[in-house]
Design a protein around this motif. Structure first.
Motif, short mmCIF file in Angstrom:
data_model
loop_
_atom_site.label_atom_id
_atom_site.label_comp_id
_atom_site.label_asym_id
_atom_site.label_seq_id
_atom_site.Cartn_x
_atom_site.Cartn_y
_atom_site.Cartn_z
N PHE A 31 0.83 -1.20 0.00
CA PHE A 31 0.00 0.00 0.00
C PHE A 31 0.87 1.25 0.00
CE2 PHE A 31 -3.03 -3.12 1.38
CZ PHE A 31 -4.17 -2.73 0.70
N ASP A 32 0.42 2.27 -0.71
CA ASP A 32 1.09 3.57 -0.79
C ASP A 32 0.26 4.53 0.07
OD1 ASP A 32 1.98 6.10 -1.47
OD2 ASP A 32 2.14 5.67 -3.62
N SER A 33 0.77 4.82 1.26
CA SER A 33 0.01 5.61 2.22
C SER A 33 0.62 7.00 2.38
CB SER A 33 -0.02 4.90 3.57
OG SER A 33 -0.98 5.50 4.41
N THR A 34 -0.23 7.98 2.63
CA THR A 34 0.24 9.35 2.86
C THR A 34 -0.11 9.77 4.29
OG1 THR A 34 -0.09 9.92 0.54
CG2 THR A 34 0.07 11.75 2.11
N ILE A 35 0.90 10.15 5.03
CA ILE A 35 0.68 10.65 6.39
C ILE A 35 0.81 12.17 6.37
CG2 ILE A 35 1.62 10.69 8.74
CD1 ILE A 35 2.15 7.65 8.29
N VAL A 36 -0.22 12.83 6.86
CA VAL A 36 -0.30 14.29 6.82
C VAL A 36 0.02 14.84 8.21
CG1 VAL A 36 -1.81 16.26 6.33
CG2 VAL A 36 -2.11 14.12 5.08
#
Ligand code: MG
Length: 376
Positions: A31-36
């Protein structure tokens, strides 16, 4: 308090089971996850996470989260992160649609609000119900025998709710449902989630073939109208998911009596603020809910836990702990599964601390001199 900087990190989350497969031959391995990360002038920092289930599940994709943050972020500098209704209106005015882009920012601002008030997000979202919440386990699409074995294994780990990935060949799907149903015990719940994979006549056939099995049917077909037609021909409890992405669809489905349970995902609705509105409406309308997100790791799981545990127990059909599916941990303090259940943190905000060494270098940075509105 104002937002001074927005950062985003890209994290790869490999699956423990190596591959997750669902309808139509779709699959994901990493999975390609983005943490903001939202920073403020008060020194408080909040975090959120957005992780699409690949680019072919919902109208969302991982790089789109980052591109959207670069577009949207500059409009949010100088805004008060605690004023979540206003913040969401500002986001909607600056960027039409793209709810998944806004979700990570909104979650991070709830994290800040919780820290600012000394309250867990769960309590801010309405109150904490019970000690913990029941989890489902998604069973990746494989042969009927393999899926039945997986259910037995996860049952032994404490899960009591299982979501079978069907939506393939109808005859194999019928065999999948029967094979798994044999492994269940009283109190277990079984969902057959076709993820839009059946054509209408196939869905009706499957539902009729498993007429006497205690199974929920979830999102059998691509369109709302097809699902409604199937719903009207089956006695099974019925769940809608992919078609319900805003309040208008939720109200339409309620008016049509098109579902007994709805699957609401945080990023599908656009963040905790928007999903809270839908969740509260479902409680008022008597509709059960699966509350979750499209995917994610520790931070997404923390947000899901706060949402799920702030939902009246009888309306929470189930929820999920995505952080147990993946091999990378991105934060301390995230919920950990115990006997098929998890609990929201009692610490202020989301109750997580990101592992900055895992997050690495930010791939998005939005900052700049904030100009007070009256001077513009
Ligand atoms: Mg679903």
């Amino acid at each position: 308090m104002i937002i001074t900087r927005i950062l985003a990190y890209r994290v790869e989350l490999p699956l423990r089971e190596t591959t997750y497969k669902w309808s139509g031959g779709k699959s994901v391995t990493v999975f390609d996850s983005t943490i903001v990360r939202v920073e403020t002038d008060a020194g408080l920092v909040g975090h959120g996470e957005v992780c699409p289930l690949g680019p072919f599940y919902l109208p969302a994709y991982a790089e789109g989260v980052r591109a959207g943050l670069r577009e949207l972020g500059p409009h949010l500098l100088g805004e008060d992160p605690r004023e979540l209704g206003k913040l969401n209106r500002t986001m909607d005015a600056a960027l039409k649609g793209h709810p998944y882009v806004k979700s990570g920012i909104d979650i991070a601002c709830w994290d800040i609000l919780g820290q600012a008030t000394g309250m867990p997000v769960c309590e801010l979202l309405g109150g904490r119900y019970g000690e913990d919440v029941p989890l489902y386990r998604a069973i990746s699409q494989e042969s009927p025998e393999q899926m039945a074995a997986k259910v037995a294994g996860y049952r032994a780990e404490g899960y009591r709710r299982f979501q079978l990935k069907v939506g393939g060949d109808p005859d194999v799907d019928i065999a999948r449902i029967f094979a798994v149903a044999e492994k269940l015990q009283p109190g277990d719940r079984l969902v057959a989630d076709a993820n839009t994979g059946w054509v209408q006549h196939e869905a009706v056939r499957v539902a009729k073939a498993v007429r006497d099995v205690d199974v929920y049917i979830e999102q059998p077909c691509l369109t709302y109208e097809e699902c409604l037609a199937v719903r009207r021909q089956t006695p099974h409890p019925f769940v809608l998911d992919e078609n319900i992405d805003d309040l208008a669809m939720l109200l339409r489905a309620k008016a049509d009596l098109a579902m007994d349970v709805v699957n609401l995902k945080i990023s599908k609705l656009g963040g905790l603020t928007k999903i809270k509105q839908a969740r509260d409406l479902c409680v008022s309308m008597g509709i059960g809910m699966t509350l979750e997100d499209s995917w994610g790791g520790d931070i997404a799981t923390a947000a899901i836990a706060h949402l799920a545990q702030s939902t009246p127990t009888e309306f929470l059909f189930t929820t999920t702990d995505f952080n147990s599916y993946v091999t990378v941990s991105t934060a301390d303090g995230a919920p950990q599964r115990k006997q098929g259940r998890m609990a929201a943190s009692r610490a202020p905000g989301l109750g997580i601390a990101p592992k900055m060494d895992v997050l690495g270098k930010a791939v998005v940075e939005v900052c700049g001199k904030w100009v007070p509105r009256k001077e513009i």
